[in-house]
Design a protein around this motif. Structure first.
Motif, PDB file in Angstrom:
ATOM      1  N   PRO A  56      21.852  71.228 -15.146  1.00 13.54           N
ATOM      2  CA  PRO A  56      22.373  72.454 -16.083  1.00 13.54           C
ATOM      3  C   PRO A  56      21.702  73.656 -15.727  1.00 13.54           C
ATOM      4  CG  PRO A  56      20.802  70.908 -17.420  1.00 13.54           C
ATOM      5  CD  PRO A  56      21.084  70.291 -15.866  1.00 13.54           C
ATOM      6  N   LYS A  57      20.453  73.556 -15.248  1.00 15.81           N
ATOM      7  CA  LYS A  57      19.815  74.846 -14.752  1.00 15.81           C
ATOM      8  C   LYS A  57      20.333  75.576 -13.387  1.00 15.81           C
ATOM      9  CE  LYS A  57      16.022  74.099 -17.915  1.00 15.81           C
ATOM     10  NZ  LYS A  57      14.408  73.991 -18.127  1.00 15.81           N
ATOM     11  N   SER A  58      21.169  74.898 -12.718  1.00 14.52           N
ATOM     12  CA  SER A  58      21.509  75.166 -11.279  1.00 14.52           C
ATOM     13  C   SER A  58      22.378  76.344 -11.390  1.00 14.52           C
ATOM     14  CB  SER A  58      22.076  73.961 -10.594  1.00 14.52           C
ATOM     15  OG  SER A  58      23.262  73.676 -11.243  1.00 14.52           O
ATOM     16  N   PRO A  59      22.319  77.299 -10.217  1.00 15.19           N
ATOM     17  CA  PRO A  59      23.388  78.395 -10.144  1.00 15.19           C
ATOM     18  C   PRO A  59      24.826  77.500 -10.328  1.00 15.19           C
ATOM     19  CG  PRO A  59      21.701  78.452  -8.458  1.00 15.19           C
ATOM     20  CD  PRO A  59      21.539  77.092  -9.212  1.00 15.19           C
ATOM     21  N   ILE A  60      25.165  76.244  -9.886  1.00 18.59           N
ATOM     22  CA  ILE A  60      26.388  75.919  -9.720  1.00 18.59           C
ATOM     23  C   ILE A  60      26.852  75.703 -11.180  1.00 18.59           C
ATOM     24  CG2 ILE A  60      27.822  73.730  -9.034  1.00 18.59           C
ATOM     25  CD1 ILE A  60      25.865  73.728  -6.899  1.00 18.59           C
ATOM     26  N   ALA A  61      25.822  75.110 -11.935  1.00 21.64           N
ATOM     27  CA  ALA A  61      26.176  74.945 -13.411  1.00 21.64           C
ATOM     28  C   ALA A  61      26.400  76.259 -14.078  1.00 21.64           C
ATOM     29  CB  ALA A  61      25.240  74.113 -14.018  1.00 21.64           C
ATOM     30  N   GLU A  62      25.553  77.191 -13.744  1.00 22.88           N
ATOM     31  CA  GLU A  62      25.813  78.729 -14.388  1.00 22.88           C
ATOM     32  C   GLU A  62      27.155  79.031 -14.018  1.00 22.88           C
ATOM     33  OE1 GLU A  62      25.499  81.729 -16.646  1.00 22.88           O
ATOM     34  OE2 GLU A  62      24.149  79.848 -16.674  1.00 22.88           O
ATOM     35  N   ALA A  63      27.716  79.027 -12.995  1.00 23.15           N
ATOM     36  CA  ALA A  63      29.143  79.493 -12.500  1.00 23.15           C
ATOM     37  C   ALA A  63      30.224  78.798 -13.171  1.00 23.15           C
ATOM     38  CB  ALA A  63      29.364  79.105 -11.021  1.00 23.15           C
ATOM     39  N   TYR A  64      30.063  77.434 -13.422  1.00 28.72           N
ATOM     40  CA  TYR A  64      31.027  76.847 -14.400  1.00 28.72           C
ATOM     41  C   TYR A  64      30.826  77.246 -15.773  1.00 28.72           C
ATOM     42  CZ  TYR A  64      32.065  73.134 -11.158  1.00 28.72           C
ATOM     43  OH  TYR A  64      32.628  72.754  -9.582  1.00 28.72           O
ATOM     44  N   ARG A  65      29.650  77.699 -16.392  1.00 28.58           N
ATOM     45  CA  ARG A  65      29.638  78.244 -17.554  1.00 28.58           C
ATOM     46  C   ARG A  65      30.258  79.668 -17.549  1.00 28.58           C
ATOM     47  NH1 ARG A  65      24.573  75.460 -17.834  1.00 28.58           N
ATOM     48  NH2 ARG A  65      23.488  77.246 -16.701  1.00 28.58           N
ATOM     49  N   SER A  66      30.188  80.316 -16.580  1.00 30.30           N
ATOM     50  CA  SER A  66      30.931  81.686 -16.584  1.00 30.30           C
ATOM     51  C   SER A  66      32.407  81.637 -16.359  1.00 30.30           C
ATOM     52  CB  SER A  66      30.445  82.099 -15.253  1.00 30.30           C
ATOM     53  OG  SER A  66      28.999  82.672 -15.263  1.00 30.30           O
ATOM     54  N   LEU A  67      32.742  80.589 -15.663  1.00 33.09           N
ATOM     55  CA  LEU A  67      34.251  79.910 -15.808  1.00 33.09           C
ATOM     56  C   LEU A  67      34.607  79.770 -17.305  1.00 33.09           C
ATOM     57  CD1 LEU A  67      36.929  79.488 -14.520  1.00 33.09           C
ATOM     58  CD2 LEU A  67      35.933  77.196 -13.968  1.00 33.09           C
ATOM     59  N   ARG A  68      33.956  78.970 -18.020  1.00 28.94           N
ATOM     60  CA  ARG A  68      34.393  78.620 -19.447  1.00 28.94           C
ATOM     61  C   ARG A  68      34.139  80.038 -20.272  1.00 28.94           C
ATOM     62  NH1 ARG A  68      29.223  76.021 -22.320  1.00 28.94           N
ATOM     63  NH2 ARG A  68      28.617  78.320 -22.190  1.00 28.94           N
ATOM     64  N   THR A  69      33.355  80.849 -20.294  1.00 28.74           N
ATOM     65  CA  THR A  69      33.428  82.138 -20.817  1.00 28.74           C
ATOM     66  C   THR A  69      34.620  82.964 -20.489  1.00 28.74           C
ATOM     67  OG1 THR A  69      31.017  82.206 -20.956  1.00 28.74           O
ATOM     68  CG2 THR A  69      32.033  84.286 -21.316  1.00 28.74           C
ATOM     69  N   ASN A  70      34.790  82.989 -19.208  1.00 26.17           N
ATOM     70  CA  ASN A  70      35.964  83.859 -18.884  1.00 26.17           C
ATOM     71  C   ASN A  70      37.469  83.314 -19.387  1.00 26.17           C
ATOM     72  OD1 ASN A  70      35.042  85.845 -17.397  1.00 26.17           O
ATOM     73  ND2 ASN A  70      34.522  84.463 -15.592  1.00 26.17           N
ATOM     74  N   ILE A  71      37.574  81.751 -19.428  1.00 25.94           N
ATOM     75  CA  ILE A  71      38.636  81.326 -19.978  1.00 25.94           C
ATOM     76  C   ILE A  71      38.642  81.563 -21.635  1.00 25.94           C
ATOM     77  CG2 ILE A  71      39.509  79.145 -20.695  1.00 25.94           C
ATOM     78  CD1 ILE A  71      38.567  78.020 -18.021  1.00 25.94           C
ATOM     79  N   GLN A  72      37.430  81.498 -22.307  1.00 30.28           N
ATOM     80  CA  GLN A  72      37.657  81.999 -23.717  1.00 30.28           C
ATOM     81  C   GLN A  72      38.052  83.188 -24.034  1.00 30.28           C
ATOM     82  OE1 GLN A  72      33.507  81.021 -24.509  1.00 30.28           O
ATOM     83  NE2 GLN A  72      33.643  78.787 -24.816  1.00 30.28           N
ATOM     84  N   PHE A  73      38.007  84.144 -23.133  1.00 30.41           N
ATOM     85  CA  PHE A  73      38.274  85.543 -23.184  1.00 30.41           C
ATOM     86  C   PHE A  73      39.652  85.888 -22.637  1.00 30.41           C
ATOM     87  CE2 PHE A  73      33.801  85.748 -24.594  1.00 30.41           C
ATOM     88  CZ  PHE A  73      33.871  86.453 -25.606  1.00 30.41           C
TER      89      PHE A  73
END
Length: 228
Positions: free
Chosen positions: A12-29
């Motif tokens: 979960p602390k990897s840059p790849i996981a962070e990219a997916y979290r960014s994707l999640r945030t973008n979808i939410q907005f």
């Protein structure tokens, strides 16, 4: 279980996981006027990482305390049961074709705090099943139960299945493999979805090579915006 592919959980602390979290945030907005409750994840061609994206997006949303249902609607090459090491003997095809109860077909993966509905037996008529009123009604009924329904669909540039699902899902994410997806194929896929009235939320640019010391040190870099 494909631990190395479910990075949002196992790393979960990897840059790849962070990219997916960014994707999640973008979808939410992404949709201010209408609540987004179902997403189709597809690609222009095979092997571009759509299933891995669907899985990690689902896990990421579940980590955000959302009730998530992940459905494998890739009846040509189902993968979800492999990611989570569950049976594929019963799934969405049994629900639609035979009318069995969803709770008898879905698997609750407590480790990831989400529900997974595998494809089930491969039907002889995937497109007809996906375009049926039963399928539409089922997806809409799941939207009333879950905060988000994520649907893994076959490549839109290869078969019509993803285009069909996009007519009744809330939005579509198009996954493109860096150095793999051809511009013409991506453009064609975009046009196919738009022709049926599908709502393209954006693009995930996947498989960007690691370049140490640069911004692109991710194996997966998500870029969210309209496909041009």
């Amino acid at each position: 279980m494909s631990r190395y592919k479910i990075v949002t959980h196992y790393d979960p602390k990897s840059p790849i996981a962070e990219a997916y979290r960014s994707l999640r945030t973008n979808i939410q907005f992404s949709n201010f006027d209408k609540k987004l409750q179902s997403i189709v994840v597809t690609s222009a061609g095979p092997g571009e990482g759509k299933s891995t994206t669907a899985v990690n997006l689902a896990v990421s949303m579940a980590q955000d305390n959302k009730a998530v249902l992940l459905i494998d609607c890739d009846f040509r090459k189902p993968q979800m049961h492999k990611y989570f090491a569950i049976s594929n003997r019963v799934g969405i095809t049994n629900i639609i074709a035979e009318g069995i109860d969803k709770d008898l077909a879905a698997s609750t993966i407590s480790e990831f705090k989400l529900d997974v509905l595998s494809s089930g037996p491969i039907p002889p008529n995937p497109s007809e099943l996906l375009g049926s009123n039963r399928m539409k009604e089922f997806i809409h009924s799941m939207e009333n139960i879950y905060d988000m329904v994520i649907i893994d669909a076959p490549p839109v540039g290869v078969v019509t299945d993803a285009s069909i699902i996009s007519t009744y899902a809330g939005g579509v994410i198009l996954v493109c493999g860096s150095g793999q997806a051809h511009i013409d194929a991506v453009q064609y896929s975009k046009e196919l979805i738009e022709k049926v009235g599908g709502n393209i939320l954006g693009v995930v640019l996947n498989k960007i090579p690691m370049n140490e010391g640069s911004y692109y040190k991710y194996n997966y870099q998500s870029y969210y915006g309209d496909a041009k």
